[in-house]
Design an enzyme around this catalytic site. Structure first.
Site, PDB file in Angstrom:
ATOM      1  CG  HIS A   1      -0.877   8.984   3.610  1.00 53.02           C
ATOM      2  ND1 HIS A   1      -1.000   7.632   3.847  1.00 53.02           N
ATOM      3  CD2 HIS A   1      -0.495   9.508   4.803  1.00 53.02           C
ATOM      4  CE1 HIS A   1      -0.696   7.352   5.103  1.00 53.02           C
ATOM      5  NE2 HIS A   1      -0.379   8.473   5.710  1.00 53.02           N
TER       6      HIS A   1
ATOM      7  NE  ARG B   1      -3.097   2.628   2.745  1.00 49.13           N
ATOM      8  CZ  ARG B   1      -3.101   3.398   3.822  1.00 49.13           C
ATOM      9  NH1 ARG B   1      -2.619   2.970   4.967  1.00 49.13           N
ATOM     10  NH2 ARG B   1      -3.607   4.615   3.769  1.00 49.13           N
TER      11      ARG B   1
ATOM     12  CG  ASN C   1      -4.845   3.428   8.948  1.00 55.10           C
ATOM     13  OD1 ASN C   1      -5.015   2.435   8.238  1.00 55.10           O
ATOM     14  ND2 ASN C   1      -4.399   4.580   8.487  1.00 55.10           N
TER      15      ASN C   1
ATOM     16  CD  GLU D   1      -4.529   7.664  10.064  1.00 54.94           C
ATOM     17  OE1 GLU D   1      -3.953   8.718  10.367  1.00 54.94           O
ATOM     18  OE2 GLU D   1      -4.239   6.571  10.563  1.00 54.94           O
TER      19      GLU D   1
END
Ligand code: BGC
Length: 440
Positions: free
Chosen positions: A118, A74, A296, A163
């Site tokens: 990200h 990933r 996560n 996230e």
């Protein structure tokens, strides 16, 4: 029973944390480039300018993954490497880098899982208001289109966001990460909704490009572990509660609209007029079917009045250790959202160094992973649909505002020489993969 036959065993990274090459080959700046270049923002004034130099060493890194026996990787794409200003011209050299990386992975039978975002927003888009600008959904759709058109024939698995709670919470509420804002609820709700709208647009584009692709989102969570059977309902209710004061950090703010097409009622009631208008069309896109939920997990909490014992186990960054964290993270979320789950990150930072024998011995990490992954297997034994586990991280890397001090990798990095050394945990992880988790 154990893990399914096709279980995915992978490792994870993020572009800014490992690539380096921050201004090479036409890459545009992003908010992390700008942030780290301001003195005093990151421990020891470290930057990700070089990081693990993965931009130049990706072939060696893929070789190491192969050696570790992982069947998936990933990684995230740096938006401003492939579209320097975020919305304009595509940078062919950036596209070439990811194409080469993907080819190398496929040659080695390692399945790529790509995260679109990200945390490294192109600086040009920050100047336009970043996630506070409703146009961010158009920008993200364009970016997803470029990704789909250039890599969609080789990549099947996508994660839209990593996230959002953390990049919104740390960047727009607490102000410790770029863009260092400290905003009130109205703006936070606006940015949160824009992120969800962007997610919806990206899912649409990716699926239009390839109806067979697998798309999900990755959320950070600290599961609430019931201490006894009779606490289970209480843990569930409290875990999914979502009020105005803390909505960013909940699963339900992000996942309820995605799965059920509506926001939690308590939040809507408490927010009243502060809540931004979302058109029916946007809600339909947000509510589109996704194929999996990525979670996560590092820490957890115990439900009820449970206090941590003095001196209880914790990691190098002082995160407490909860061996049942993965098990309950999966159980709680699968009960509510009924989606296949991947653990897209889990791991720990330890005081790793090179011993006199030239090796890196990390028994604490092995013990940590043994306990956490065993807990995950318990959830599989109870019938949960778990598709894969990605260890955070493949290698030590730039740990955001903590610089290079925390070491989360299965591979040790000497940042002066860029030498890579497989830690004991990397060999241990290999044995777990070979037995598909049966040796735990
Ligand atoms: C993030 C990673 C980070 C890790 C350890 C997660 O919140 O996705 O980028 O390095 O945790 O802090």
């Amino acid at each position: 029973m154990g893990f399914s036959k096709n279980f995915i065993w992978g490792t994870a990274t993020a572009a800014y944390q490992i690539e380096g090459g921050w201004n090479e080959d036409g890459k545009g700046p992003n908010i992390w480039d700008d942030f780290v270049h301001q003195p005093g923002k990151v421990e020891d004034n470290c930057t990700g300018d070089v990081a693990c130099d993965h931009y130049h060493r990706y072939k060696d890194d893929v070789k190491l993954m192969k050696q570790m026996g992982v069947n998936a990787y990933r990684f995230s794409i740096s938006w401003s490497r492939i579209i320097p200003d975020g919305i304009g011209k595509v940078n062919q050299k950036g596209i070439d880098f990811y194409n080469n990386l993907i080819d190398e992975l496929l040659k080695n039978d390692i399945i790529p899982y790509v995260t679109l975002y990200h945390w490294d927003l192109p600086s040009a888009l920050y100047l336009k208001g970043g996630w506070l600008n409703p146009e961010s959904a158009d920008w993200f759709e364009y970016y997803a289109k470029v990704v789909a058109e250039n890599f969609g024939d080789k990549i099947k698995n996508f994660i839209t966001f990593n996230e959002p709670s953390v990049f919104l919470g740390c960047g727009y509420l607490i102000g410790e990460h770029p863009p260092c804002f400290k905003l009130g609820s109205k703006d936070l709700l606006l940015a949160g909704c824009n992120i969800l709208r962007s997610h919806g647009r990206a899912v649409k584009i990716l699926k239009e490009n390839n109806p067979d692709c697998i798309v999900g989102i990755t959320l950070a969570t600290q599961p609430l572990i019931p201490v006894a059977k009779e606490n289970e309902q209480e843990a569930y209710d409290s875990y999914f509660t979502c009020g105005l004061g803390y909505f960013i950090w909940t699963m339900s703010f992000w996942m309820d609209p995605i799965k059920f097409g509506k926001f939690p009622k308590q939040l809507l009631d408490e927010a009243g007029d502060l809540f931004p208008k979302i058109s029916e069309e946007d809600m339909k896109l947000i509510n589109q079917k996704i194929d999996f939920l990525g979670i996560n997990i590092y820490e957890a909490k115990y439900a009820g009045n449970f206090t941590r014992a003095p001196g209880a186990a914790h990691t190098e960054v002082h995160w407490d250790i909860y061996p049942d964290a993965l098990k309950w993270g999966v159980k709680l979320n699968q009960k509510r959202y009924e989606l296949p789950i991947y653990i897209t990150e889990n791991g720990m930072s330890a005081h790793d160094w090179v011993s006199l024998d030239g090796k890196v011995h990390d028994p604490n990490r092995i013990d940590f992973l043994h306990r956490y992954i065993k807990g995950l297997r318990d959830a599989a034994d109870e019938g949960c649909d778990i598709r894969g586990y990605f260890h955070w991280s493949l290698m030590d890397n730039f740990e955001w505002s903590k610089g290079y001090n925390p070491r989360f990798g299965l591979i040790y990095i000497n940042y002066e020489t860029q030498e890579r050394i497989l830690k004991d945990s990397a060999y241990w992880f290999k044995s777990v993969i070979e037995s598909n988790g049966d040796n735990l």
